[in-house]
Design an enzyme around this catalytic site. Structure first.
Site, mmCIF file in Angstrom:
data_model
loop_
_atom_site.group_PDB
_atom_site.id
_atom_site.type_symbol
_atom_site.label_atom_id
_atom_site.label_comp_id
_atom_site.label_asym_id
_atom_site.label_seq_id
_atom_site.Cartn_x
_atom_site.Cartn_y
_atom_site.Cartn_z
ATOM 1 N N ASP A 166 0.758 -1.315 0.078
ATOM 2 C CA ASP A 166 0.191 0.254 0.056
ATOM 3 C C ASP A 166 0.786 1.391 0.078
ATOM 4 O O ASP A 166 0.433 2.432 1.068
ATOM 5 C CB ASP A 166 -1.172 -0.236 1.616
ATOM 6 C CG ASP A 166 -1.666 1.432 0.912
ATOM 7 O OD1 ASP A 166 -2.350 1.111 2.558
ATOM 8 O OD2 ASP A 166 -2.637 1.527 -0.073
ATOM 9 N N ASN A 413 7.065 -7.322 6.618
ATOM 10 C CA ASN A 413 6.238 -6.764 6.747
ATOM 11 C C ASN A 413 4.590 -7.622 6.485
ATOM 12 O O ASN A 413 5.411 -7.589 5.203
ATOM 13 C CB ASN A 413 6.223 -5.639 5.776
ATOM 14 C CG ASN A 413 4.945 -4.698 6.427
ATOM 15 O OD1 ASN A 413 4.768 -4.472 8.143
ATOM 16 N ND2 ASN A 413 3.988 -4.418 5.797
ATOM 17 N N GLU A 414 4.102 -8.324 7.791
ATOM 18 C CA GLU A 414 3.132 -8.787 7.193
ATOM 19 C C GLU A 414 3.339 -9.947 5.943
ATOM 20 O O GLU A 414 2.248 -10.133 5.143
ATOM 21 C CB GLU A 414 1.674 -7.829 7.176
ATOM 22 C CG GLU A 414 2.111 -7.234 8.143
ATOM 23 C CD GLU A 414 0.319 -6.148 8.253
ATOM 24 O OE1 GLU A 414 -0.260 -6.297 6.424
ATOM 25 O OE2 GLU A 414 -0.077 -5.971 8.413
ATOM 26 N N ASN A 468 0.268 -5.446 14.025
ATOM 27 C CA ASN A 468 -0.564 -4.340 13.208
ATOM 28 C C ASN A 468 -1.985 -4.861 13.437
ATOM 29 O O ASN A 468 -2.001 -5.919 12.596
ATOM 30 C CB ASN A 468 0.212 -4.511 10.954
ATOM 31 C CG ASN A 468 1.531 -4.158 11.379
ATOM 32 O OD1 ASN A 468 2.321 -3.953 12.525
ATOM 33 N ND2 ASN A 468 1.618 -4.443 9.852
ATOM 34 N N TYR A 470 -6.426 -3.629 13.121
ATOM 35 C CA TYR A 470 -6.618 -2.900 12.746
ATOM 36 C C TYR A 470 -8.766 -2.570 13.057
ATOM 37 O O TYR A 470 -9.449 -2.713 11.960
ATOM 38 C CB TYR A 470 -6.450 -2.920 10.830
ATOM 39 C CG TYR A 470 -5.477 -1.769 10.298
ATOM 40 C CD1 TYR A 470 -4.680 -2.276 10.221
ATOM 41 C CD2 TYR A 470 -5.223 -0.615 10.288
ATOM 42 C CE1 TYR A 470 -3.144 -2.191 9.853
ATOM 43 C CE2 TYR A 470 -4.386 0.578 10.434
ATOM 44 C CZ TYR A 470 -2.916 -0.422 9.546
ATOM 45 O OH TYR A 470 -2.300 0.154 9.659
ATOM 46 N N TYR A 474 -10.252 -1.557 9.443
ATOM 47 C CA TYR A 474 -10.954 -2.547 8.528
ATOM 48 C C TYR A 474 -11.361 -4.039 9.254
ATOM 49 O O TYR A 474 -11.991 -4.395 7.934
ATOM 50 C CB TYR A 474 -9.261 -3.275 8.094
ATOM 51 C CG TYR A 474 -8.697 -2.671 6.919
ATOM 52 C CD1 TYR A 474 -7.647 -2.219 7.344
ATOM 53 C CD2 TYR A 474 -9.254 -1.881 5.804
ATOM 54 C CE1 TYR A 474 -6.619 -0.880 6.776
ATOM 55 C CE2 TYR A 474 -8.317 -0.703 5.038
ATOM 56 C CZ TYR A 474 -7.502 -0.809 5.477
ATOM 57 O OH TYR A 474 -6.617 0.616 4.641
ATOM 58 N N GLU A 508 1.650 -0.880 14.097
ATOM 59 C CA GLU A 508 -0.178 -0.425 12.763
ATOM 60 C C GLU A 508 -0.979 -0.669 13.589
ATOM 61 O O GLU A 508 -1.099 -1.546 14.262
ATOM 62 C CB GLU A 508 -0.351 -1.054 11.439
ATOM 63 C CG GLU A 508 1.546 -0.366 10.804
ATOM 64 C CD GLU A 508 1.157 -1.117 9.238
ATOM 65 O OE1 GLU A 508 -0.143 -0.965 8.867
ATOM 66 O OE2 GLU A 508 2.276 -1.059 9.077
ATOM 67 N N LYS A 572 -4.000 8.484 6.416
ATOM 68 C CA LYS A 572 -4.299 7.759 8.483
ATOM 69 C C LYS A 572 -2.924 8.270 8.902
ATOM 70 O O LYS A 572 -2.587 8.213 10.351
ATOM 71 C CB LYS A 572 -3.737 6.044 8.481
ATOM 72 C CG LYS A 572 -4.713 5.081 7.931
ATOM 73 C CD LYS A 572 -4.411 3.860 8.362
ATOM 74 C CE LYS A 572 -5.813 2.849 8.097
ATOM 75 N NZ LYS A 572 -6.129 2.753 6.542
HETATM 76 C C1 LIG Z 1 -3.118 -4.661 6.550
HETATM 77 C C2 LIG Z 1 -2.105 -4.121 6.093
HETATM 78 C C3 LIG Z 1 -1.443 -3.358 6.749
HETATM 79 N N1 LIG Z 1 -1.027 -1.968 7.037
HETATM 80 C C4 LIG Z 1 0.167 -1.886 5.302
HETATM 81 C C5 LIG Z 1 -0.030 -0.849 5.384
HETATM 82 O O1 LIG Z 1 1.215 -0.926 4.135
HETATM 83 C C6 LIG Z 1 -0.795 0.107 4.882
HETATM 84 O O2 LIG Z 1 -0.376 1.182 4.301
HETATM 85 C C7 LIG Z 1 -2.071 -0.454 5.780
HETATM 86 C C8 LIG Z 1 -3.194 0.392 5.282
HETATM 87 O O3 LIG Z 1 -3.530 0.047 4.772
HETATM 88 O O4 LIG Z 1 -3.128 1.794 5.961
HETATM 89 C C9 LIG Z 1 -2.331 -1.903 6.258
#
Ligand SMILES: CCCN1C[C@@H](O)[C@H](O)[C@@H](C(=O)O)C1
Length: 599
Positions: A166, A413-414, A468, A470, A474, A508, A572
């Site tokens: 992203d 990352n993830e 991370n 959300y 999300y 995150e 964000k």
């Molecule tokens: C869901 C993936 C985790 N995270 C990665 C980051 O690079 C993205 O910008 C962030 C988002 O979607 O704001 C989510």
């Protein structure tokens, strides 16, 4: 893997000249540049700033979105006083891959758009004359390269980047280019490890040169007083009553290596270092044996006009924003940043989790960016990917190992760690990386919310955990955020009741927020909702003593691919893309400045 990645310096033995400025640039959609003789330059060039990403300068979409081969060229003069030296070009970052030609002679290629590489051009240049360097570059994304993605070909024949990540696929010569002249027999690497106490610090050093092991070594304080000396390729520098490098209270010594040949100095290299130790003990992160609570951000190297290019002005502003808000750390998400960022952090006493661009290794999470819903590590591309992955881990650690600001290494990352096929990959990655850092700093990777205490099969690898999460954005968003909090607490209760005794840092969490959008009561995208979401997370953080860090996503708004989930990029940010505060910045400042600086 590069032999040495020391940052360029000028001294009595070495010359460093930046070649930044206006270069010639040309797209090569047919990939015929070599056949057309572009290795010695090309006609009708676009005049392109370096360092810069090329994308946002253009006013047409085909150019901004261009994916494929493209060329840079620059004439440069090599003065005769460089005669007898090893003459090199050092590229801070060529994104994502490059082949270097000098005067039409192919010198070398490099894969990876976020770490430096050096081309030895000694045998290709004409002394006392003008020379030309050209680069054939390419910014396509592949599943077996870092960062991961696909490259699609549209029906009109044009290529299109399909990132599994992203952030925008900004491309070009994103960092400075240096013309270097160093002695034939030169220092190419050094490393330090530390032991510190109240009244004494010991710097264990090792220094490597192309030929010879005879060195004089000195350590000076910030007033230029020599406080310790040693000699030889390895040794100890003992400092009585040292001033330690502390979080948000930095002190930098200068270490200087002189390479001797028959007792005569033939090269020297000096650098700033900080006397400090890093440890993980139980669920504590310790700096100089003192527990630290990380507060800071995930970031991006991203700004208006020059895209992913390193910009000293933006970095100065970002460092000031982090100091203003009471931060003490950040993650170099999702790639190693320009060396000057680490120098700024060394000076400001800010801790960095240094991350290699192993991002997008998760099809499901990439699905909203066009991936597939399968396990990434079942792919046929894994073997080739791993070669590039470990190569960039090696170069990241080789380049950044001497910065006091580097706290830890994030090796991914993830990634998709909820499948069995991830285990052999991460077993190899953690085995192959365990001896790369002389200081043995902690190694970790971020865990996506599919990769929980229950589902991840790779929890044994990290030295501490980066989560991370959300809820509130999300999933379980808006009025449902109370269920999001309950789910978060349920997962953390599992960690709490487990036998795992390692720190957890939230790397995150956050909400896209349109600056100036206000709603009472709140609604998603409003500034009020961003504060409510962070306040929910902070309530949770304050409930578990093994949570040792909070790094909301992101320091600032940043550019991404266009899509129905992005409003001109990711919003964000705690700050806008032009680095002005959203309301949440004042909420965070109040929370973080109420904590002692070195808490
Ligand atoms: C869901 C993936 C985790 N995270 C990665 C980051 O690079 C993205 O910008 C962030 C988002 O979607 O704001 C989510």
């Amino acid at each position: 893997m590069e032999k040495g990645l020391l940052y360029p310096v000028t001294n009595q033995f070495r010359q460093d000249q930046k070649l930044d400025g206006i270069w010639d640039f040309k797209f090569d959609p047919e990939a015929k540049g070599e056949a057309k003789g572009w290795t010695t330059g090309f006609d009708d060039p676009i005049k392109m700033p370096v360092p810069a990403s090329f994308n946002d300068f253009f006013t047409d979409k085909d150019s901004r979105e261009y994916t494929g081969d493209f060329w840079y060229a620059k004439k440069f003069f090599v003065p005769t006083y460089m005669d007898g030296k090893k003459i090199q070009l050092r590229f801070g970052a060529a994104t994502h891959r490059a082949t270097v030609y000098v005067n039409g002679q192919e010198i070398r290629s490099h894969e990876g758009g976020f770490l430096p590489f050096t081309a030895d051009i000694t045998d290709a240049v004409k002394l006392g004359e003008e020379n030309i360097v050209t680069l054939k570059m390419n910014n396509e994304l592949h599943r077996d390269a870092l960062p991961a993605g696909d490259t699609a070909t549209l029906k009109n024949g044009k290529k299109m980047a399909k990132p599994f990540f992203d952030f925008y696929n900004y491309s070009g010569l994103n960092r400075s280019v240096h013309l270097l002249a160093v002695p034939q027999n030169n220092i190419y690497d050094y490393s330090t490890t530390y032991e510190v106490s109240e009244d004494q610090a010991t710097v264990h050093y090792r220094v490597d040169a192309t030929d010879g092991k005879d060195f004089k070594v000195s350590l000076s304080d910030e007033d230029g007083n020599v406080v310790a000396t040693s000699e030889g390729q390895t040794g100890d520098l003992v400092v009585k009553n040292p001033t330690l490098w502390q979080v948000r209270d930095a002190y930098l010594y200068t270490i200087k290596f002189e390479l001797l040949d028959a007792g005569k100095a033939v090269d020297e290299y000096a650098d700033e270092i900080g006397l400090r130790t890093i440890e993980i003990k139980g669920h504590e992160i310790l700096v100089n044996h003192k527990s630290v609570y990380l507060r800071g951000f995930g970031r991006h190297e991203d700004s208006i006009y020059a895209g992913r290019a390193f910009d000293l002005n933006v970095e100065r502003r970002d460092m000031n924003l982090m100091k203003w808000i009471g931060a003490n750390s950040f993650r170099s998400s999702h790639y190693p940043y320009d060396e000057q960022v680490y120098k700024f952090a060394d000076r400001e006493g800010i801790l960095i989790t240094d991350e290699v661009p192993a991002v997008g290794f998760k099809m499901a999470a990439a699905s909203f960016l066009g991936g597939l819903n399968q396990s990434f590590f079942d792919g046929h591309w894994i073997d080739e990917l791993y070669k590039k992955h470990i190569d960039q881990v090696k170069d990241m650690i080789k380049r950044d190992k001497n910065h006091p600001s580097v706290l830890a290494w994030s090796l991914c990352n993830e990634p998709d760690t909820s499948t069995d096929s991830a285990v052999p990959y991460f077993t190899k990655l953690f085995n192959d990386s365990k001896d790369l850092d002389p200081e043995k700093r902690p190694r970790t990777f971020t865990l996506n919310e599919d990769d929980t205490f229950e589902t991840s099969k790779c929890l044994k690898f990290p030295d501490f955990y980066l989560l991370n999460r959300y809820p509130g954005w999300y999933h379980k968003w808006g009025y449902e955020i109370s269920d999001g909090e309950a789910g978060l607490r349920a997962e953390l209760d599992e960690w709490k009741n487990s036998d795992i005794d390692k720190p957890i840092v939230f790397s995150e969490y956050g909400a896209d927020t349109e600056p100036g959008l206000h709603k009472l009561p709140s609604i998603m995208w409003s500034e009020e909702y961003q504060i409510e979401l962070l306040d929910m997370f902070d309530r949770v953080f304050d409930s578990y003593d093994f949570i040792r860090g909070e790094q909301p996503w992101n320091l600032a708004d940043f550019q991404t691919v266009e899509g129905n989930m992005r409003v001109n990029g990711n919003k964000k940010g705690i700050f806008t893309r032009d680095r002005q505060p959203k309301a949440v910045a004042f909420y965070l400042k109040k929370r973080w400045t109420s904590l002692p600086l070195d808490y």
